[in-house]
Design a protein around this motif. Structure first.
Motif, PDB file in Angstrom:
ATOM      1  N   MET A   1       0.786  -1.233   0.000  1.00 39.86           N
ATOM      2  CA  MET A   1       0.000   0.000   0.000  1.00 39.86           C
ATOM      3  C   MET A   1       0.819   1.284   0.000  1.00 39.86           C
ATOM      4  O   MET A   1       0.365   2.270  -0.546  1.00 39.86           O
ATOM      5  N   LEU A   2       1.996   1.308   0.580  1.00 47.77           N
ATOM      6  CA  LEU A   2       2.739   2.563   0.616  1.00 47.77           C
ATOM      7  C   LEU A   2       3.073   3.043  -0.791  1.00 47.77           C
ATOM      8  O   LEU A   2       2.851   4.200  -1.147  1.00 47.77           O
ATOM      9  N   GLU A   3       3.600   2.130  -1.610  1.00 45.53           N
ATOM     10  CA  GLU A   3       3.874   2.500  -2.993  1.00 45.53           C
ATOM     11  C   GLU A   3       2.582   2.759  -3.758  1.00 45.53           C
ATOM     12  O   GLU A   3       2.535   3.615  -4.654  1.00 45.53           O
ATOM     13  N   ARG A   4       1.531   2.052  -3.413  1.00 47.10           N
ATOM     14  CA  ARG A   4       0.238   2.268  -4.063  1.00 47.10           C
ATOM     15  C   ARG A   4      -0.305   3.650  -3.713  1.00 47.10           C
ATOM     16  O   ARG A   4      -0.840   4.364  -4.580  1.00 47.10           O
ATOM     17  N   HIS A   5      -0.203   4.062  -2.461  1.00 46.79           N
ATOM     18  CA  HIS A   5      -0.648   5.394  -2.071  1.00 46.79           C
ATOM     19  C   HIS A   5       0.139   6.474  -2.815  1.00 46.79           C
ATOM     20  O   HIS A   5      -0.434   7.479  -3.265  1.00 46.79           O
ATOM     21  N   CYS A   6       1.440   6.281  -2.951  1.00 47.97           N
ATOM     22  CA  CYS A   6       2.257   7.246  -3.700  1.00 47.97           C
ATOM     23  C   CYS A   6       1.800   7.333  -5.154  1.00 47.97           C
ATOM     24  O   CYS A   6       1.700   8.431  -5.726  1.00 47.97           O
ATOM     25  N   ALA A   7       1.523   6.188  -5.750  1.00 48.28           N
ATOM     26  CA  ALA A   7       1.083   6.175  -7.148  1.00 48.28           C
ATOM     27  C   ALA A   7      -0.282   6.843  -7.309  1.00 48.28           C
ATOM     28  O   ALA A   7      -0.511   7.596  -8.261  1.00 48.28           O
ATOM     29  N   ASP A   8      -1.205   6.578  -6.383  1.00 50.19           N
ATOM     30  CA  ASP A   8      -2.532   7.204  -6.473  1.00 50.19           C
ATOM     31  C   ASP A   8      -2.444   8.710  -6.317  1.00 50.19           C
ATOM     32  O   ASP A   8      -3.089   9.462  -7.062  1.00 50.19           O
ATOM     33  N   ALA A   9      -1.679   9.172  -5.342  1.00 50.32           N
ATOM     34  CA  ALA A   9      -1.547  10.614  -5.135  1.00 50.32           C
ATOM     35  C   ALA A   9      -0.909  11.277  -6.345  1.00 50.32           C
ATOM     36  O   ALA A   9      -1.309  12.370  -6.764  1.00 50.32           O
ATOM     37  N   ARG A  10       0.106  10.630  -6.926  1.00 54.40           N
ATOM     38  CA  ARG A  10       0.748  11.189  -8.124  1.00 54.40           C
ATOM     39  C   ARG A  10      -0.221  11.222  -9.300  1.00 54.40           C
ATOM     40  O   ARG A  10      -0.272  12.204 -10.064  1.00 54.40           O
ATOM     41  N   TYR A  11      -1.015  10.174  -9.476  1.00 49.16           N
ATOM     42  CA  TYR A  11      -1.962  10.102 -10.594  1.00 49.16           C
ATOM     43  C   TYR A  11      -3.025  11.193 -10.469  1.00 49.16           C
ATOM     44  O   TYR A  11      -3.329  11.907 -11.441  1.00 49.16           O
ATOM     45  N   VAL A  12      -3.601  11.349  -9.285  1.00 51.67           N
ATOM     46  CA  VAL A  12      -4.646  12.353  -9.087  1.00 51.67           C
ATOM     47  C   VAL A  12      -4.071  13.764  -9.250  1.00 51.67           C
ATOM     48  O   VAL A  12      -4.684  14.651  -9.854  1.00 51.67           O
ATOM     49  N   TRP A  13      -2.883  13.986  -8.714  1.00 52.56           N
ATOM     50  CA  TRP A  13      -2.238  15.304  -8.844  1.00 52.56           C
ATOM     51  C   TRP A  13      -2.002  15.641 -10.317  1.00 52.56           C
ATOM     52  O   TRP A  13      -2.282  16.756 -10.762  1.00 52.56           O
TER      53      TRP A  13
END
Length: 409
Positions: free
Chosen positions: A17-29
């Motif tokens: 999840m940590l890398e997944r959270h980073c990817a989601d935040a980057r995608y939405v941004w």
């Protein structure tokens, strides 16, 4: 400022999840940046409330997006709205794209922290549970609020916002002035004769970097081996950056504790490191003349390595919290002006470290001469502001920044 701690997740937590959270935040941004750029071109674009509504609709439509944390994704949009507001107010740059492996991070709202012992604590992360981090320093007092988790060079950190504490004064600090000149060979030159140099990459690390770069050049793009070599290079650069950051914090704290008035040059560092424009050859269409790009690249590398902007920023933070004064003065011709007679000419600077006035013969270390010029411009009008210039009226060159002004900025 913020208190930052090293995070040590388990293998499953890091991958799951940590890398997944980073990817989601980057995608939405990045989606918000794309909409922002569309609106900046004169077309209609969604506002903050509409973007949140679009995110909720997208989570209902796409399962892979719904598998992530809604609070992390919503906070990424709130962070973008804050960045866009700072851009329109003129205090920050326009929000740009976040890149994979370089701008990785996400925010956790209403962070919950549990202290295990004097060395370890745990922070709650949505859809993951508690993650351990090392208590390398005491936690900020009061409510922690939001926490930001970042990932760079394979290392995870969690940061909690906290106000800058005042720096205890050393004996004799009250009213004691100093001028500081920033350079490439000598990072900081103080008007009292002190010369300071920021840490650089050691000879062994330089040899290792060359070896890794050669190894990287032989790797096939996209291969697993290439990714491992890139990670080793990133860790090497991160180690050097950590030493430099530690030196900056200790040096700025010592300067703040020792001096009551600090004068620095007003430098537009971001403009100083721009690449030179190409020079078209008038005789041959499509060809270009030498523009000194290689030499400018070496100079830019030295400016980045000496962290001019970070030093001034941390001095501003610490001196504002300590109730002392930071004064910014114009930087024009500070390294060419003689403080004995006021004569300013290129011939005064014999070399990087040698200064000798062609008018009165005054000789001194070039960086110390510049530091004394900066201090004089902060406490009294400079004799000249350039070659063959007339004396400036009192108060024109010095611009004092009081602690209240710095906090308002």
């Amino acid at each position: 400022m913020a208190h930052r701690y090293r995070v040590y997740p388990t293998g499953e937590q890091s991958v799951f999840m940590l890398e997944r959270h980073c990817a989601d935040a980057r995608y939405v941004w990045n989606l918000a940046v794309e909409q922002f750029n569309w609106g900046r071109a004169g077309r209609s674009a969604p506002g903050p409330a509409q973007r949140q509504k679009q995110l909720a609709q997208a989570r209902q439509e796409f399962e892979w997006l719904a598998a992530g944390s809604s609070s992390v994704q919503q906070q990424a949009l709130r962070d973008f709205d804050r960045a866009a507001g700072s851009f329109f107010s003129g205090t920050h740059r326009q929000p740009t794209w976040r890149r994979k492996f370089l701008d990785e991070g996400f925010c956790v709202r209403d962070s919950r922290v549990e202290i295990l012992n004097h060395k370890w604590a745990r922070v709650f992360v949505p859809k993951l549970g508690v993650v351990k981090f090392r208590l390398s320093r005491p936690l900020p007092a009061g409510k922690l609020g939001m926490a930001r988790i970042t990932c760079k060079a394979g290392r995870l950190h969690v940061a909690f916002p906290a106000p800058q504490p005042p720096v205890p004064a050393a004996p004799g600090r009250e009213g004691r002035p100093v001028g500081i000149g920033r350079g490439v060979k000598i990072t900081l030159a103080l008007s009292d004769g002190t010369l300071l140099r920021a840490p650089i990459m050691r000879s062994g690390e330089q040899k290792k970097l060359v070896r890794l770069q050669r190894q990287l050049a032989r790797c096939r793009k996209g291969s697993v081996r290439r990714g491992k070599v890139k990670a080793r290079i990133a860790r090497l650069h991160a180690r050097v950056a950590d030493r430099r950051r530690d030196w900056i914090e200790k040096t700025t704290t010592r300067i703040t504790a020792t001096y009551g008035v600090v004068a620095v040059e007003r430098l537009a560092t971001r403009n100083m490191v721009r690449a030179p424009k190409p020079k078209p050859d008038p005789d041959y269409e499509g060809h270009y003349l030498p523009n000194g790009r290689a030499a400018k690249a070496v100079l830019n590398k030295g400016i980045y390595a000496n962290c001019w902007g970070v030093i001034a920023q941390r001095l501003d933070h610490k001196m504002s919290a300590s109730g002392t004064a930071l004064i910014e003065v114009p930087a024009a011709f500070s390294s060419l002006e003689c403080r004995q007679c006021g004569h300013s000419a290129k011939e005064n600077r014999k070399s990087q470290a040698e200064f000798q006035c062609v008018n009165c013969g005054h000789a001194d270390h070039a960086d110390l001469q510049a530091a004394n010029t900066i201090l004089a411009r902060a406490t009294a009008p400079a004799l000249t502001s350039g070659p063959e210039a007339t004396p400036a009226p009192a108060g024109v060159l010095a611009q004092a920044r009081r602690p209240d002004d710095a906090q308002a900025a």
